[in-house]
Design a protein around this motif. Sequence first.
Motif, mmCIF file in Angstrom:
data_model
loop_
_atom_site.group_PDB
_atom_site.id
_atom_site.type_symbol
_atom_site.label_atom_id
_atom_site.label_comp_id
_atom_site.label_asym_id
_atom_site.label_seq_id
_atom_site.Cartn_x
_atom_site.Cartn_y
_atom_site.Cartn_z
ATOM 1 N N ARG A 5 0.859 -1.192 0.000
ATOM 2 C CA ARG A 5 0.000 0.000 0.000
ATOM 3 C C ARG A 5 0.891 1.236 0.000
ATOM 4 O O ARG A 5 1.835 1.323 0.803
ATOM 5 C CB ARG A 5 -0.908 0.023 1.231
ATOM 6 N N VAL A 6 0.604 2.183 -0.901
ATOM 7 C CA VAL A 6 1.414 3.401 -0.991
ATOM 8 C C VAL A 6 0.522 4.635 -0.970
ATOM 9 O O VAL A 6 -0.680 4.565 -1.243
ATOM 10 C CB VAL A 6 2.279 3.418 -2.279
ATOM 11 N N PHE A 7 1.146 5.765 -0.645
ATOM 12 C CA PHE A 7 0.489 7.075 -0.719
ATOM 13 C C PHE A 7 1.205 7.906 -1.764
ATOM 14 O O PHE A 7 2.433 8.045 -1.738
ATOM 15 C CB PHE A 7 0.538 7.788 0.630
ATOM 16 N N ALA A 8 0.441 8.469 -2.698
ATOM 17 C CA ALA A 8 0.995 9.297 -3.769
ATOM 18 C C ALA A 8 0.489 10.727 -3.603
ATOM 19 O O ALA A 8 -0.720 10.963 -3.651
ATOM 20 C CB ALA A 8 0.601 8.752 -5.132
ATOM 21 N N PRO A 9 1.386 11.703 -3.393
ATOM 22 C CA PRO A 9 0.956 13.063 -3.056
ATOM 23 C C PRO A 9 0.502 13.893 -4.253
ATOM 24 O O PRO A 9 0.873 13.631 -5.403
ATOM 25 C CB PRO A 9 2.221 13.672 -2.446
ATOM 26 N N ALA A 10 -0.287 14.907 -3.937
ATOM 27 C CA ALA A 10 -0.675 15.908 -4.931
ATOM 28 C C ALA A 10 0.548 16.722 -5.342
ATOM 29 O O ALA A 10 1.571 16.764 -4.637
ATOM 30 C CB ALA A 10 -1.743 16.828 -4.355
ATOM 31 N N THR A 11 0.432 17.385 -6.477
ATOM 32 C CA THR A 11 1.535 18.185 -6.996
ATOM 33 C C THR A 11 1.025 19.502 -7.577
ATOM 34 O O THR A 11 -0.122 19.611 -8.002
ATOM 35 C CB THR A 11 2.297 17.421 -8.099
ATOM 36 N N VAL A 17 6.113 30.022 -13.767
ATOM 37 C CA VAL A 17 7.075 30.398 -14.813
ATOM 38 C C VAL A 17 7.569 29.222 -15.638
ATOM 39 O O VAL A 17 8.344 29.416 -16.579
ATOM 40 C CB VAL A 17 8.291 31.118 -14.189
ATOM 41 N N GLY A 18 7.125 28.002 -15.324
ATOM 42 C CA GLY A 18 7.674 26.828 -16.012
ATOM 43 C C GLY A 18 6.611 25.931 -16.588
ATOM 44 O O GLY A 18 6.485 24.770 -16.193
ATOM 45 N N PHE A 19 5.834 26.436 -17.536
ATOM 46 C CA PHE A 19 4.749 25.660 -18.138
ATOM 47 C C PHE A 19 5.268 24.339 -18.689
ATOM 48 O O PHE A 19 6.143 24.299 -19.549
ATOM 49 C CB PHE A 19 4.086 26.462 -19.254
ATOM 50 N N ASP A 20 4.732 23.234 -18.159
ATOM 51 C CA ASP A 20 5.068 21.864 -18.566
ATOM 52 C C ASP A 20 6.492 21.451 -18.204
ATOM 53 O O ASP A 20 6.911 20.340 -18.557
ATOM 54 C CB ASP A 20 4.856 21.654 -20.070
ATOM 55 N N ILE A 21 7.252 22.291 -17.490
ATOM 56 C CA ILE A 21 8.632 21.903 -17.169
ATOM 57 C C ILE A 21 8.966 21.992 -15.679
ATOM 58 O O ILE A 21 10.004 21.478 -15.267
ATOM 59 C CB ILE A 21 9.670 22.718 -17.979
ATOM 60 N N LEU A 22 8.124 22.623 -14.871
ATOM 61 C CA LEU A 22 8.370 22.719 -13.434
ATOM 62 C C LEU A 22 7.227 22.072 -12.669
ATOM 63 O O LEU A 22 6.068 22.114 -13.084
ATOM 64 C CB LEU A 22 8.500 24.177 -12.977
ATOM 65 N N GLY A 23 7.552 21.514 -11.511
ATOM 66 C CA GLY A 23 6.525 20.979 -10.630
ATOM 67 C C GLY A 23 7.099 20.690 -9.258
ATOM 68 O O GLY A 23 8.312 20.512 -9.111
ATOM 69 N N PHE A 24 6.241 20.662 -8.245
ATOM 70 C CA PHE A 24 6.692 20.243 -6.920
ATOM 71 C C PHE A 24 5.568 19.501 -6.213
ATOM 72 O O PHE A 24 4.388 19.649 -6.538
ATOM 73 C CB PHE A 24 7.194 21.427 -6.081
ATOM 74 N N ALA A 142 5.679 15.282 -17.935
ATOM 75 C CA ALA A 142 6.085 14.761 -16.625
ATOM 76 C C ALA A 142 6.058 15.794 -15.514
ATOM 77 O O ALA A 142 6.588 15.546 -14.430
ATOM 78 C CB ALA A 142 7.494 14.173 -16.731
ATOM 79 N N ASP A 143 5.434 16.963 -15.745
ATOM 80 C CA ASP A 143 5.528 18.012 -14.726
ATOM 81 C C ASP A 143 4.766 17.683 -13.451
ATOM 82 O O ASP A 143 5.074 18.223 -12.387
ATOM 83 C CB ASP A 143 5.094 19.372 -15.282
ATOM 84 N N ASN A 144 3.779 16.797 -13.517
ATOM 85 C CA ASN A 144 3.121 16.305 -12.302
ATOM 86 C C ASN A 144 3.720 14.994 -11.819
ATOM 87 O O ASN A 144 3.979 14.818 -10.627
ATOM 88 C CB ASN A 144 1.623 16.109 -12.523
ATOM 89 N N VAL A 145 3.911 14.053 -12.728
ATOM 90 C CA VAL A 145 4.332 12.716 -12.303
ATOM 91 C C VAL A 145 5.744 12.705 -11.737
ATOM 92 O O VAL A 145 6.038 11.932 -10.806
ATOM 93 C CB VAL A 145 4.200 11.680 -13.436
ATOM 94 N N ALA A 146 6.648 13.531 -12.242
ATOM 95 C CA ALA A 146 8.027 13.514 -11.746
ATOM 96 C C ALA A 146 8.105 13.925 -10.276
ATOM 97 O O ALA A 146 8.675 13.189 -9.455
ATOM 98 C CB ALA A 146 8.923 14.393 -12.614
ATOM 99 N N PRO A 147 7.565 15.095 -9.886
ATOM 100 C CA PRO A 147 7.631 15.430 -8.457
ATOM 101 C C PRO A 147 6.813 14.483 -7.584
ATOM 102 O O PRO A 147 7.185 14.224 -6.437
ATOM 103 C CB PRO A 147 7.097 16.860 -8.401
ATOM 104 N N CYS A 148 5.697 13.957 -8.099
ATOM 105 C CA CYS A 148 4.910 13.003 -7.330
ATOM 106 C C CYS A 148 5.729 11.749 -7.047
ATOM 107 O O CYS A 148 5.737 11.226 -5.931
ATOM 108 C CB CYS A 148 3.629 12.645 -8.069
#
Length: 315
Positions: A5-11, A17-24, A142-148
């Motif tokens: 069982r895992v928890f995957a956080p929101a992002t 300033v980084g459309f499609d290239i930044l995320g946290f 990958a701007d959401n999936v990478a930081p998640c």
Amino acid sequence: MREVRVFAPATVANVAVGFDILGFAINRPGDEIVARLNDSFSGVRIVAITGTGDKVLPMEVEKNTAGMAALRLLQHLGQEDRGIELEIHKKMPFGSGLGSSAASAAGATVAVNELLGAPLTRESLLYFTVLGEEVADGSFHADNVAPCLVGGITLIRSSDSLDVHHLPVPANLHVAVVHPEIEILTRDARAVLSDTVPLKTAIQQMGSLASFITALYTNDLPLLGRSLKDHIIEPQRKKLITGFDQVQAAALQRGALGCSISGAGPSVFALCDSGYLAQAAGQAMQSVFQDYDIESQLYVSPINQRGVEVLEIVE
């Protein structure tokens, strides 16, 4: 092991300033995914989806972000003869701009990888996670999936080659995210965007992106605040969010470093240099939405540097 069982956080994607290239990543909300071995069949099956309210998510593996991510990972590992059940427990709103589909995909890849003895690193799981996310909006990004998946603040130099890099996180950096009860689908938010950008505007945006990254490396939060100016996407999308200009102004008046749209919206984020200021900015943003008779949820968090977390392993 028989179950993970895992928890995957929101992002928060784009980060102004980084459309499609930044995320946290943030600490909450998020999704819980359960992966379980079942020797009575081969391949991947989705056996339960909860927390969707009146929205129906597909149980078909190829049409579900978590299912597709898990399937592609299983195929890559040459273990299609293994039987894996997935449970998807949605604990975050849909169409919120908080990476709901990305969380399910990232959670599934980590859970299945752990279930099979963790043959791949987190970074190696990114490709399969993006394939799962692609099911949701038809875009390979990958701007959401990478930081998640890996946590922190990430920079995607290239989505095509998945050239992803971690950026430094200033110690005091906190975020307030307000999700108003408005639904904006990513496809609709992309539809309002122009295909062309004036040269002057592009130069302004490049300057803001460069100084934002500089601020992270130098721990210069005032510079970070001056850098959080979206000259391209925010002016086009803010009309989809009732009261956005007033919400942004309220956050800045309460001491936020900067405020913009989270992902495709309608969630709005404000970066702050303390948890106290993030709470104050978040409540101010909520108050504006309330003036428009729009209910909202507030999430206050430091930058989540863990990404997907393993909650339980059953041997």
